[in-house]
Design a protein around this motif. Structure first.
Motif, PDB file in Angstrom:
ATOM      1  N   ARG A 180       0.754  -1.248  -0.086  1.00 42.06           N
ATOM      2  CA  ARG A 180      -0.128   0.107  -0.061  1.00 42.06           C
ATOM      3  C   ARG A 180       0.978   1.277  -0.033  1.00 42.06           C
ATOM      4  NH1 ARG A 180      -3.561  -1.247   5.123  1.00 42.06           N
ATOM      5  NH2 ARG A 180      -1.270  -1.878   5.878  1.00 42.06           N
ATOM      6  N   LYS A 181       0.321   2.430  -0.476  1.00 39.53           N
ATOM      7  CA  LYS A 181       1.145   3.681  -0.394  1.00 39.53           C
ATOM      8  C   LYS A 181       1.631   4.044   0.767  1.00 39.53           C
ATOM      9  CE  LYS A 181      -1.158   5.802  -4.506  1.00 39.53           C
ATOM     10  NZ  LYS A 181      -1.878   6.693  -4.972  1.00 39.53           N
ATOM     11  N   ARG A 182       0.995   3.757   2.144  1.00 40.73           N
ATOM     12  CA  ARG A 182       1.309   4.135   3.392  1.00 40.73           C
ATOM     13  C   ARG A 182       2.539   3.459   3.786  1.00 40.73           C
ATOM     14  NH1 ARG A 182      -2.934   3.148   8.107  1.00 40.73           N
ATOM     15  NH2 ARG A 182      -2.363   0.954   7.316  1.00 40.73           N
ATOM     16  N   ASP A 183       2.478   2.112   3.291  1.00 42.12           N
ATOM     17  CA  ASP A 183       3.782   1.181   3.670  1.00 42.12           C
ATOM     18  C   ASP A 183       5.004   1.663   2.761  1.00 42.12           C
ATOM     19  OD1 ASP A 183       2.250  -0.377   5.252  1.00 42.12           O
ATOM     20  OD2 ASP A 183       1.520  -1.709   3.706  1.00 42.12           O
ATOM     21  N   LYS A 184       4.761   1.846   1.310  1.00 41.55           N
ATOM     22  CA  LYS A 184       5.942   2.627   0.713  1.00 41.55           C
ATOM     23  C   LYS A 184       6.527   3.729   1.253  1.00 41.55           C
ATOM     24  CE  LYS A 184       4.305   0.661  -3.660  1.00 41.55           C
ATOM     25  NZ  LYS A 184       3.781   0.884  -5.156  1.00 41.55           N
ATOM     26  N   PHE A 185       5.435   4.671   1.742  1.00 40.25           N
ATOM     27  CA  PHE A 185       6.171   5.857   2.549  1.00 40.25           C
ATOM     28  C   PHE A 185       7.035   5.563   3.687  1.00 40.25           C
ATOM     29  CE2 PHE A 185       5.397   9.740   5.377  1.00 40.25           C
ATOM     30  CZ  PHE A 185       6.039  10.484   4.566  1.00 40.25           C
ATOM     31  N   ARG A 186       6.209   4.525   4.487  1.00 41.59           N
ATOM     32  CA  ARG A 186       7.170   4.309   5.691  1.00 41.59           C
ATOM     33  C   ARG A 186       8.414   3.835   5.508  1.00 41.59           C
ATOM     34  NH1 ARG A 186       3.708   0.549   8.061  1.00 41.59           N
ATOM     35  NH2 ARG A 186       2.271   2.108   9.098  1.00 41.59           N
ATOM     36  N   LYS A 187       8.676   2.853   4.377  1.00 44.56           N
ATOM     37  CA  LYS A 187       9.786   2.161   4.069  1.00 44.56           C
ATOM     38  C   LYS A 187      10.646   3.372   3.721  1.00 44.56           C
ATOM     39  CE  LYS A 187      10.233  -1.832   2.267  1.00 44.56           C
ATOM     40  NZ  LYS A 187      10.156  -2.928   1.337  1.00 44.56           N
TER      41      LYS A 187
ATOM     42  N   MET B 206      10.631   6.653   4.435  1.00 45.16           N
ATOM     43  CA  MET B 206      11.126   7.269   5.496  1.00 45.16           C
ATOM     44  C   MET B 206      12.122   6.624   6.319  1.00 45.16           C
ATOM     45  SD  MET B 206       9.865  10.371   5.252  1.00 45.16           S
ATOM     46  CE  MET B 206      10.328  10.826   6.792  1.00 45.16           C
ATOM     47  N   VAL B 207      11.961   5.343   6.638  1.00 50.36           N
ATOM     48  CA  VAL B 207      13.306   4.550   7.416  1.00 50.36           C
ATOM     49  C   VAL B 207      14.347   4.653   6.720  1.00 50.36           C
ATOM     50  CG1 VAL B 207      13.872   2.513   8.253  1.00 50.36           C
ATOM     51  CG2 VAL B 207      11.409   3.208   8.474  1.00 50.36           C
TER      52      VAL B 207
END
Length: 323
Positions: free
Chosen positions: A21-28, A30-31
């Motif tokens: 999902r886009k949220r997971d892509k964004f979290r990765k 940022m990490v």
């Protein structure tokens, strides 16, 4: 090419592609960014701590050079203080005594600076104490030089009406100053060369070859030029007036006679080894009001401050006299 990941779907009994999902892509993302920033920060910190930049190397060399200059400055100030100390002693013990002026108290000469902190603007730096110490020593030295300068101005005023006194008082060495090592024994307690017992030496001994010229150390009148005094052999005594008499002992021959007037620097005799003498030398005494005083305090017209310090060092060594 990015790897494609799958998972097993038990309902359909088949593998399905994992869709992020886009949220997971964004979290990765940022990490990854945070981790990269932290790694970059660590690298910069390491380089700053352990790897010197060209500018840091230049500043470090300038700091070391500055420390070296301060060390040299401290040595020069110490040398200046030593010379000034000799001048101050001669000022109190000779010049001011001559003109019956009160000596300048030691606490006035050596006084520091009280009250407000004069060096507050220099605090708070890595080498503050070194700079403050150098500045303080320089300020104290400058103050002592000022006090000494004012004292000499006073002496000059006193001397204007006492030219005769200055010309008469013993003020040079009785032999040439070309080689200060010829000063063999100073004033004070020394070993007698004949009895080997400690005995008060009432003058200074200058070892010189037989026939070395001996000079009058001040204007005056010859009191004696004979060998009729025990121990001195052929000797000369000059009355300089103002309570001063000088004695020149163990001569080989005379160049003056009793009653003759002499001036400072006149040739009066020649070095020998007559009387109670172990080797050719001149025994020289200064008497003030019938008391022997240390002749080393009467070379102010002949020696530089450095030469005076060297002679003072040699004269203080307790050894054996030559008579």
């Amino acid at each position: 090419m990015a790897k494609v990941k799958y998972y097993y779907d038990s309902d359909t009994l088949s593998y399905r592609k994992i869709e992020l999902r886009k949220r997971d892509k964004f979290r990765k993302m940022m990490v990854f960014v945070v981790a990269s920033a932290m790694m970059g920060g660590l690298i910069v910190f390491f380089m700053y701590q352990f790897v010197e930049s060209p500018k840091q190397k230049v500043l470090k060399r300038e700091l070391e050079n500055m420390k070296l200059h301060y060390e040299l400055l401290e040595k020069k100030m110490a040398q200046a203080e030593e010379v000034l100390d000799g001048i101050q002693k001669r000022d109190n013990n000779i010049y001011r005594t001559y003109f019956e002026a009160n000596p300048i108290p030691e606490e006035q000469r050596k006084a520091g600076f009280g009250g407000v902190n004069r060096y507050k603007s220099m605090e708070g730096f890595d080498n503050s104490q070194m700079i403050i110490n150098a500045r303080r020593d320089l300020d104290i030295l400058s103050k002592q030089l000022y006090v000494q300068s004012k004292s000499l101005d006073e002496i000059i005023d006193l001397a204007k009406d006492k030219e005769e006194l200055l010309a008469s008082i013993p003020a040079i060495q009785p032999v040439s100053k070309q080689d200060l090592t010829r000063m063999a024994s100073g004033f004070g307690w020394r070993l007698d060369p004949f009895t080997k017992a400690r005995k008060r030496h009432k003058g200074m001994d200058f070892t010189s070859p037989r026939g070395t010229p001996v000079y009058a150390t001040g204007n005056g009148k010859v009191l004696r030029a004979d060998s009729n005094s025990s121990g001195y052999g052929k000797h000369i005594r000059i009355d300089h007036g103002f309570g001063y008499i000088t004695l020149y002992g163990h001569l080989s021959k005379y160049n003056v006679k009793r009653g003759q007037k002499v001036k400072r620097g006149d040739l009066i005799g020649y070095v020998g080894s007559t009387g109670r003498s172990q080797a050719p030398h001149l025994h020289y005494e200064v008497r003030y009001n019938k008391q022997q005083v240390n002749p080393i305090n009467f070379y102010y017209g002949d020696l530089s401050p450095q030469e005076f310090q060297e002679m003072l060092k040699m004269a203080s060594q307790e050894g054996q006299s030559l008579d």
